[in-house]
Design an enzyme around this catalytic site. Structure first.
Site, PDB file in Angstrom:
ATOM      1  N   CYS A 172      -3.784 -17.910  13.876  1.00  0.00           N
ATOM      2  CA  CYS A 172      -3.454 -17.142  15.079  1.00  0.00           C
ATOM      3  C   CYS A 172      -3.498 -18.067  16.289  1.00  0.00           C
ATOM      4  O   CYS A 172      -4.171 -19.106  16.276  1.00  0.00           O
ATOM      5  CB  CYS A 172      -4.460 -16.013  15.296  1.00  0.00           C
ATOM      6  SG  CYS A 172      -4.461 -14.722  14.043  1.00  0.00           S
ATOM      7  N   ARG A 209      -9.499  -8.806   9.897  1.00  0.00           N
ATOM      8  CA  ARG A 209      -9.315  -9.855   8.894  1.00  0.00           C
ATOM      9  C   ARG A 209     -10.117 -11.116   9.255  1.00  0.00           C
ATOM     10  O   ARG A 209      -9.791 -12.212   8.837  1.00  0.00           O
ATOM     11  CB  ARG A 209      -7.827 -10.204   8.749  1.00  0.00           C
ATOM     12  CG  ARG A 209      -6.997  -9.090   8.138  1.00  0.00           C
ATOM     13  CD  ARG A 209      -5.627  -9.586   7.672  1.00  0.00           C
ATOM     14  NE  ARG A 209      -4.886  -8.503   7.050  1.00  0.00           N
ATOM     15  CZ  ARG A 209      -3.804  -7.922   7.566  1.00  0.00           C
ATOM     16  NH1 ARG A 209      -3.333  -8.345   8.730  1.00  0.00           N
ATOM     17  NH2 ARG A 209      -3.198  -6.942   6.936  1.00  0.00           N
ATOM     18  N   CYS A 257     -11.564  -8.646  14.992  1.00  0.00           N
ATOM     19  CA  CYS A 257     -10.487  -8.692  13.995  1.00  0.00           C
ATOM     20  C   CYS A 257     -10.943  -8.142  12.646  1.00  0.00           C
ATOM     21  O   CYS A 257     -11.989  -8.532  12.115  1.00  0.00           O
ATOM     22  CB  CYS A 257     -10.019 -10.141  13.834  1.00  0.00           C
ATOM     23  SG  CYS A 257      -8.727 -10.346  12.579  1.00  0.00           S
ATOM     24  N   ASP A 267     -11.889  -0.877  12.947  1.00  0.00           N
ATOM     25  CA  ASP A 267     -12.264  -1.011  11.544  1.00  0.00           C
ATOM     26  C   ASP A 267     -13.672  -1.599  11.418  1.00  0.00           C
ATOM     27  O   ASP A 267     -14.079  -2.429  12.236  1.00  0.00           O
ATOM     28  CB  ASP A 267     -11.264  -1.918  10.816  1.00  0.00           C
ATOM     29  CG  ASP A 267      -9.868  -1.325  10.793  1.00  0.00           C
ATOM     30  OD1 ASP A 267      -9.734  -0.165  10.367  1.00  0.00           O
ATOM     31  OD2 ASP A 267      -8.908  -2.005  11.215  1.00  0.00           O
ATOM     32  N   LYS A 271      -3.720   4.756   6.079  1.00  0.00           N
ATOM     33  CA  LYS A 271      -3.831   5.079   7.497  1.00  0.00           C
ATOM     34  C   LYS A 271      -3.462   6.545   7.697  1.00  0.00           C
ATOM     35  O   LYS A 271      -2.442   7.012   7.192  1.00  0.00           O
ATOM     36  CB  LYS A 271      -2.879   4.162   8.266  1.00  0.00           C
ATOM     37  CG  LYS A 271      -3.095   4.107   9.745  1.00  0.00           C
ATOM     38  CD  LYS A 271      -2.083   3.185  10.410  1.00  0.00           C
ATOM     39  CE  LYS A 271      -2.379   1.717  10.195  1.00  0.00           C
ATOM     40  NZ  LYS A 271      -1.617   1.122   9.105  1.00  0.00           N
ATOM     41  N   ARG A 276       7.362   0.237   2.207  1.00  0.00           N
ATOM     42  CA  ARG A 276       7.100  -0.896   3.096  1.00  0.00           C
ATOM     43  C   ARG A 276       5.927  -1.700   2.563  1.00  0.00           C
ATOM     44  O   ARG A 276       5.076  -1.170   1.830  1.00  0.00           O
ATOM     45  CB  ARG A 276       6.815  -0.431   4.519  1.00  0.00           C
ATOM     46  CG  ARG A 276       5.617   0.507   4.643  1.00  0.00           C
ATOM     47  CD  ARG A 276       5.775   1.390   5.864  1.00  0.00           C
ATOM     48  NE  ARG A 276       4.630   2.277   6.085  1.00  0.00           N
ATOM     49  CZ  ARG A 276       4.495   3.464   5.495  1.00  0.00           C
ATOM     50  NH1 ARG A 276       5.380   3.890   4.605  1.00  0.00           N
ATOM     51  NH2 ARG A 276       3.454   4.230   5.770  1.00  0.00           N
ATOM     52  N   ARG A 311       0.818  -1.210   0.000  1.00  0.00           N
ATOM     53  CA  ARG A 311       0.000   0.000   0.000  1.00  0.00           C
ATOM     54  C   ARG A 311       0.854   1.264   0.000  1.00  0.00           C
ATOM     55  O   ARG A 311       0.462   2.290  -0.552  1.00  0.00           O
ATOM     56  CB  ARG A 311      -0.926  -0.026   1.218  1.00  0.00           C
ATOM     57  CG  ARG A 311      -1.869   1.144   1.332  1.00  0.00           C
ATOM     58  CD  ARG A 311      -2.759   1.051   2.556  1.00  0.00           C
ATOM     59  NE  ARG A 311      -3.822   0.072   2.410  1.00  0.00           N
ATOM     60  CZ  ARG A 311      -3.857  -1.104   3.024  1.00  0.00           C
ATOM     61  NH1 ARG A 311      -2.882  -1.462   3.844  1.00  0.00           N
ATOM     62  NH2 ARG A 311      -4.854  -1.941   2.853  1.00  0.00           N
ATOM     63  N   TYR A 312       2.013   1.214   0.634  1.00  0.00           N
ATOM     64  CA  TYR A 312       2.890   2.376   0.767  1.00  0.00           C
ATOM     65  C   TYR A 312       4.213   2.099   0.053  1.00  0.00           C
ATOM     66  O   TYR A 312       4.665   0.953   0.006  1.00  0.00           O
ATOM     67  CB  TYR A 312       3.153   2.677   2.250  1.00  0.00           C
ATOM     68  CG  TYR A 312       1.897   2.854   3.063  1.00  0.00           C
ATOM     69  CD1 TYR A 312       1.160   4.030   2.987  1.00  0.00           C
ATOM     70  CD2 TYR A 312       1.440   1.844   3.902  1.00  0.00           C
ATOM     71  CE1 TYR A 312       0.006   4.198   3.734  1.00  0.00           C
ATOM     72  CE2 TYR A 312       0.282   1.997   4.656  1.00  0.00           C
ATOM     73  CZ  TYR A 312      -0.434   3.182   4.566  1.00  0.00           C
ATOM     74  OH  TYR A 312      -1.572   3.337   5.306  1.00  0.00           O
ATOM     75  N   CYS A 342      -9.470 -12.808  17.903  1.00  0.00           N
ATOM     76  CA  CYS A 342     -10.141 -11.662  18.511  1.00  0.00           C
ATOM     77  C   CYS A 342     -11.489 -11.450  17.824  1.00  0.00           C
ATOM     78  O   CYS A 342     -11.598 -11.542  16.605  1.00  0.00           O
ATOM     79  CB  CYS A 342      -9.282 -10.412  18.378  1.00  0.00           C
ATOM     80  SG  CYS A 342      -7.613 -10.592  19.049  1.00  0.00           S
ATOM     81  N   ASP A 360      -7.672   3.842   9.697  1.00  0.00           N
ATOM     82  CA  ASP A 360      -7.402   3.215   8.408  1.00  0.00           C
ATOM     83  C   ASP A 360      -8.635   3.494   7.549  1.00  0.00           C
ATOM     84  O   ASP A 360      -9.702   2.917   7.788  1.00  0.00           O
ATOM     85  CB  ASP A 360      -7.172   1.703   8.568  1.00  0.00           C
ATOM     86  CG  ASP A 360      -6.007   1.219   7.737  1.00  0.00           C
ATOM     87  OD1 ASP A 360      -5.824   1.751   6.625  1.00  0.00           O
ATOM     88  OD2 ASP A 360      -5.284   0.318   8.191  1.00  0.00           O
TER      89      ASP A 360
END
Length: 350
Positions: free
Chosen positions: A102, A111, A109, A272, A316, A93, A89-90, A106, A309
């Site tokens: 995981c 995702r 989450c 999000d 972000k 990075r 996206r950037y 959570c 975001d």
């Protein structure tokens, strides 16, 4: 309790949900993964329906209720994925996702549609080769961020191999790892795992996801200390969650606890709009008020950057309150206690 809890029946046997709730929660479990480690289960107060640890990990029927604006891919991972396993996206990075598994799942989450059993799965050897080839072919990439899922659920052998292959790409200088493991399953942050992460020329940063000071147990402290001892730069990732940490004193206690352990408060994420997560969301105005409260009461070391975001994959951005604003005659600064002060007069037109 000696094993990871994966089913609603497991949760009922452990006393974390009522047996009468199992049938209702089965529909949630069929859509979204469940995993609660013994370390996390030990922190949950089953007698408190508003327990801030339980809220983060225990399934709720509200997860099946969709709210306006919720999106399966709220931050636009897919539209920024040129090859499987990469989100770019950037310019300098990118994210490398080697696994979507995981240690814990959570309930908020972003995702949640792709993590866990039945989700996107890990990368095949050929897909990992393709992802690393993409990184090697983009010399502007200075930092590789291992994310997921949780990359630290991989074995030390696999982590060491992945770190070595990233280190072999000369233009990559920084390796950042995003993980929940130091608080979710701290004993898995072993000396072997830490050595696998840190045994390269790359500068190592570890973003630790922690949302409440109670998650920082003695075992978590020891895991963080092992990372600090290996020279890792530790950063915090905290999600602002209604009922978990949406009070100034709760956030302040967490940020102080992080600083005391050598973890730099880094990001406070506005939640999000992932499907079924409306119960956790606060408004931006509420988040800004909390950030103002932190600034007035807690050390500058305890000030994370509040970020949004932008839904849809637009990146972000800082979302904190404006401390300096125009009042028509010039610029006025608001102090941490709400007082307003002129700081610069407006220049007259020539």
């Amino acid at each position: 309790m000696s094993r990871v809890l994966h089913t609603t029946a497991d949760l009922a046997r452990a006393g974390l949900v009522a047996a009468s709730a199992v049938d209702t929660l089965e529909a949630v479990a069929a859509r979204y993964a469940i995993a609660i480690t013994p370390a996390v289960a030990a922190l949950i107060d089953p007698a408190d329906p508003f327990d801030p640890i339980g809220l983060q990990y225990l399934p709720s029927p509200e997860e099946l209720v969709s709210a306006p604006g919720e999106q399966a891919d709220p931050i636009g991972d897919q539209i920024h994925s040129p090859v499987k396993g990469i989100v770019h996206r950037y310019p300098d990075r990118l994210l490398l996702t080697a696994t979507y598994a995981c240690a814990v799942y959570c309930r908020f989450c972003f995702r949640r549609e792709v993590v866990g059993p039945g989700g996107a799965g890990g990368l095949t050897p050929a897909e990992l080769d393709g992802a690393l080839a993409y990184i090697a072919g983009h010399p502007e990439v200075w930092e590789v961020i291992l994310t997921g899922g949780d990359p630290l659920v991989l074995s030390p052998r696999r982590i060491a191999d992945l770190v070595r292959r990233i280190s072999d790409i000369p233009h990559v200088k920084i390796l950042r790892v995003h993980t929940r493991l130091p608080v979710a399953d701290p004993e898995q942050v072993s000396e072997a795992l830490v050595e696998a992460l840190s045994g390269s020329r790359l500068t190592l940063a570890v973003g630790v996801h922690v949302n409440h000071a109670r998650e920082l147990t003695p075992a978590a402290d020891a895991a963080l200390a092992r990372l600090v001892g290996a020279g890792a730069l530790l950063l915090s990732q905290t999600v602002l969650l209604r009922g978990v940490n949406d009070r100034v004193e709760v956030l302040g206690d967490l940020m102080r606890a992080l600083v005391e352990r050598g973890v730099r408060p880094y990001y406070l994420h506005h939640p999000d709009p992932a499907p079924g997560t409306a119960r956790f969301r606060v408004s931006l105005a509420e988040g800004q008020a909390l950030v103002r409260g932190l600034r007035g009461r807690y050390s500058g070391l305890c000030q994370p950057t509040y970020v949004l975001d932008i839904p849809g994959g637009f990146g972000k951005v800082p979302a904190g309150p404006a401390w300096i604003e125009s009042d028509g005659a010039g610029l006025t600064a608001t102090d941490p206690w709400g007082g307003r002060h002129p700081v610069e007069a407006e220049e007259p037109e020539a």
